[in-house]
Scaffold this motif. Structure first.
Motif, PDB file in Angstrom:
ATOM      1  N   LEU A 145       3.052  11.265 -16.865  1.00 47.56           N
ATOM      2  CA  LEU A 145       2.617   9.690 -16.650  1.00 47.56           C
ATOM      3  C   LEU A 145       1.555   9.751 -17.312  1.00 47.56           C
ATOM      4  N   ASP A 146       0.443  10.735 -17.099  1.00 48.10           N
ATOM      5  CA  ASP A 146      -0.777  10.254 -17.897  1.00 48.10           C
ATOM      6  C   ASP A 146      -0.447  10.230 -19.494  1.00 48.10           C
ATOM      7  N   LYS A 147       0.496  11.027 -19.878  1.00 46.28           N
ATOM      8  CA  LYS A 147       1.044  11.245 -21.284  1.00 46.28           C
ATOM      9  C   LYS A 147       1.700   9.846 -21.949  1.00 46.28           C
ATOM     10  N   MET A 148       2.688   9.495 -20.904  1.00 47.77           N
ATOM     11  CA  MET A 148       3.259   8.043 -21.108  1.00 47.77           C
ATOM     12  C   MET A 148       2.486   6.986 -21.194  1.00 47.77           C
ATOM     13  N   LEU A 149       1.493   6.772 -20.252  1.00 49.10           N
ATOM     14  CA  LEU A 149       0.663   5.625 -20.190  1.00 49.10           C
ATOM     15  C   LEU A 149      -0.234   5.653 -21.507  1.00 49.10           C
ATOM     16  N   GLU A 150      -0.823   7.006 -21.908  1.00 51.62           N
ATOM     17  CA  GLU A 150      -1.679   7.068 -22.983  1.00 51.62           C
ATOM     18  C   GLU A 150      -0.995   6.485 -24.280  1.00 51.62           C
ATOM     19  N   SER A 151       0.423   6.909 -24.550  1.00 54.67           N
ATOM     20  CA  SER A 151       1.314   6.578 -25.592  1.00 54.67           C
ATOM     21  C   SER A 151       1.516   5.049 -25.724  1.00 54.67           C
ATOM     22  N   LYS A 152       1.541   4.532 -24.394  1.00 53.66           N
ATOM     23  CA  LYS A 152       1.810   3.218 -24.294  1.00 53.66           C
ATOM     24  C   LYS A 152       0.344   2.200 -24.432  1.00 53.66           C
ATOM     25  N   GLY A 153      -0.793   3.132 -24.286  1.00 52.47           N
ATOM     26  CA  GLY A 153      -1.907   2.555 -24.465  1.00 52.47           C
ATOM     27  C   GLY A 153      -2.459   1.767 -23.111  1.00 52.47           C
ATOM     28  N   LEU A 154      -2.055   2.505 -22.128  1.00 57.65           N
ATOM     29  CA  LEU A 154      -2.354   1.693 -20.697  1.00 57.65           C
ATOM     30  C   LEU A 154      -3.201   3.032 -19.974  1.00 57.65           C
ATOM     31  N   LYS A 155      -3.944   2.349 -18.888  1.00 53.27           N
ATOM     32  CA  LYS A 155      -4.676   3.273 -17.940  1.00 53.27           C
ATOM     33  C   LYS A 155      -4.464   2.843 -16.600  1.00 53.27           C
ATOM     34  N   LEU A 156      -4.602   3.849 -15.700  1.00 56.63           N
ATOM     35  CA  LEU A 156      -4.559   3.540 -14.261  1.00 56.63           C
ATOM     36  C   LEU A 156      -5.674   2.973 -13.747  1.00 56.63           C
ATOM     37  N   ASP A 157      -5.728   2.096 -12.702  1.00 60.06           N
ATOM     38  CA  ASP A 157      -6.957   1.683 -12.130  1.00 60.06           C
ATOM     39  C   ASP A 157      -7.376   2.599 -10.904  1.00 60.06           C
ATOM     40  N   ALA A 158      -6.336   2.877 -10.152  1.00 63.63           N
ATOM     41  CA  ALA A 158      -6.759   3.797  -8.948  1.00 63.63           C
ATOM     42  C   ALA A 158      -5.533   4.589  -8.435  1.00 63.63           C
ATOM     43  N   VAL A 159      -5.671   5.657  -7.749  1.00 59.02           N
ATOM     44  CA  VAL A 159      -4.792   6.489  -7.050  1.00 59.02           C
ATOM     45  C   VAL A 159      -5.162   6.226  -5.643  1.00 59.02           C
ATOM     46  N   ILE A 160      -4.556   5.862  -4.855  1.00 57.43           N
ATOM     47  CA  ILE A 160      -4.577   5.587  -3.426  1.00 57.43           C
ATOM     48  C   ILE A 160      -3.838   6.522  -2.644  1.00 57.43           C
ATOM     49  N   GLU A 161      -4.533   7.249  -1.807  1.00 54.56           N
ATOM     50  CA  GLU A 161      -3.431   8.228  -1.095  1.00 54.56           C
ATOM     51  C   GLU A 161      -3.747   7.694   0.508  1.00 54.56           C
ATOM     52  N   LEU A 162      -2.515   7.614   1.273  1.00 56.76           N
ATOM     53  CA  LEU A 162      -2.588   7.222   2.473  1.00 56.76           C
ATOM     54  C   LEU A 162      -2.346   8.597   3.241  1.00 56.76           C
ATOM     55  N   LYS A 163      -3.618   8.798   4.289  1.00 60.30           N
ATOM     56  CA  LYS A 163      -3.801  10.138   5.019  1.00 60.30           C
ATOM     57  C   LYS A 163      -2.908   9.657   6.437  1.00 60.30           C
ATOM     58  N   VAL A 164      -2.088  10.626   6.684  1.00 62.73           N
ATOM     59  CA  VAL A 164      -1.321  10.200   7.815  1.00 62.73           C
ATOM     60  C   VAL A 164      -1.274  11.609   8.891  1.00 62.73           C
ATOM     61  N   ASP A 165      -1.176  11.360  10.031  1.00 61.22           N
ATOM     62  CA  ASP A 165      -0.681  12.483  11.004  1.00 61.22           C
ATOM     63  C   ASP A 165       0.893  12.755  10.805  1.00 61.22           C
ATOM     64  N   GLU A 166       1.202  14.027  10.276  1.00 61.91           N
ATOM     65  CA  GLU A 166       2.583  14.260  10.061  1.00 61.91           C
ATOM     66  C   GLU A 166       3.421  14.375  11.232  1.00 61.91           C
ATOM     67  N   ALA A 167       2.887  14.659  12.477  1.00 65.68           N
ATOM     68  CA  ALA A 167       3.555  14.678  13.578  1.00 65.68           C
ATOM     69  C   ALA A 167       4.009  13.216  14.103  1.00 65.68           C
ATOM     70  N   ALA A 168       3.195  12.098  13.522  1.00 63.66           N
ATOM     71  CA  ALA A 168       3.470  10.735  13.976  1.00 63.66           C
ATOM     72  C   ALA A 168       4.530  10.308  13.012  1.00 63.66           C
ATOM     73  N   LEU A 169       4.709  10.849  11.889  1.00 61.53           N
ATOM     74  CA  LEU A 169       5.780  10.530  10.862  1.00 61.53           C
ATOM     75  C   LEU A 169       7.194  10.566  11.312  1.00 61.53           C
ATOM     76  N   VAL A 170       7.750  11.476  12.109  1.00 62.34           N
ATOM     77  CA  VAL A 170       9.218  11.645  12.391  1.00 62.34           C
ATOM     78  C   VAL A 170       9.493  10.301  13.273  1.00 62.34           C
ATOM     79  N   LYS A 171       8.548   9.868  14.205  1.00 62.05           N
ATOM     80  CA  LYS A 171       8.511   9.021  15.219  1.00 62.05           C
ATOM     81  C   LYS A 171       8.497   7.522  14.353  1.00 62.05           C
ATOM     82  N   ARG A 172       7.810   7.583  13.321  1.00 58.98           N
ATOM     83  CA  ARG A 172       7.650   6.155  12.615  1.00 58.98           C
ATOM     84  C   ARG A 172       9.211   6.184  11.823  1.00 58.98           C
TER      85      ARG A 172
END
Ligand code: AMP
Length: 192
Positions: free
Chosen positions: A96-123
């Motif tokens: 992706l880094d290479k792909m964006l660079e070749s298209k002259g584009l940049k990322l603004d942010a990478v957002i990670e959602l931190k969650v409790d894995e035990a709750a994920l099965v319930k979700r």
């Protein structure tokens, strides 16, 4: 605005990405949705991806890199996009880094959602119940066994991306266990 959402399956990436598309007028690019559409249309990619997806494993980097690169070139991505479910491996992030660079584009942010894995099965179970109640179709990989495999794939192949983007200084972390509006507010604060 070009964003990436990171987090395990069921963390709420899709929900948050959808809300932000309305706010910023940019599309949500979900590789999972694109692959499911390819499976439904029985395209060559869809035929190659179906069994892998049903087993809760990852489709090859080559396939998803190409899908994303083509999608980013569409006119509706001119103002930006939100990547949901991609990149999912360190080689995809590097591609992706290479792909964006070749298209002259940049990322603004990478957002990670931190969650409790035990709750994920319930979700996941709630999401299936809600979908059925609304008369919708349940995803073929939304069952406890495939879900556990998707979580294992995440831990092994996707979790290392946090380190990758921490290294580039782009990683922002949000508490994904808070309710949907609180998570959105946190993300908007980051993007402001
Ligand atoms: P998702 O809707 O993001 O949970 O994706 C559903 C399934 O599609 C995953 O379990 C994978 O099999 C496949 N998939 C989606 N995005 C990717 C990706 N970036 N790399 C590899 N496989 C993917």
């Amino acid at each position: 605005m070009r964003l990436i959402f990171l987090g395990p399956p069921g963390a709420g990436k899709g929900t948050q990405a959808k809300l932000l598309t309305e706010r910023y007028g940019i599309p949500q690019l979900s590789t999972g949705d694109m692959l499911r559409a390819a499976v439904a249309q029985a395209t060559e990619v869809g035929k190659r991806a179906k069994a892998v997806m049903d087993a809760g494993q990852l489709v090859s980097d080559e396939i998803v890199n190409e899908i994303v690169s083509d999608r980013i070139d569409q006119p509706d991505c001119a103002k930006g996009f939100i990547l949901d479910g991609y990149p999912r491996t360190v080689p995809q992030a590097i591609a992706l880094d290479k792909m964006l660079e070749s298209k002259g584009l940049k990322l603004d942010a990478v957002i990670e959602l931190k969650v409790d894995e035990a709750a994920l099965v319930k979700r996941m179970e709630n999401r299936v119940a809600e979908t059925i109640a609304a008369g919708g179709a349940v995803r073929s990989d939304d069952n406890p066994e495939a879900f556990r495999r998707r979580l294992a794939e995440y831990r092994e192949k996707t979790a290392p991306l946090s380190e990758h983007y921490a290294g580039t200084g782009q990683l922002r972390t949000v508490d994904g266990m808070a309710d949907v509006t609180a998570v959105t507010a946190e993300i908007e604060k980051i993007l402001a």
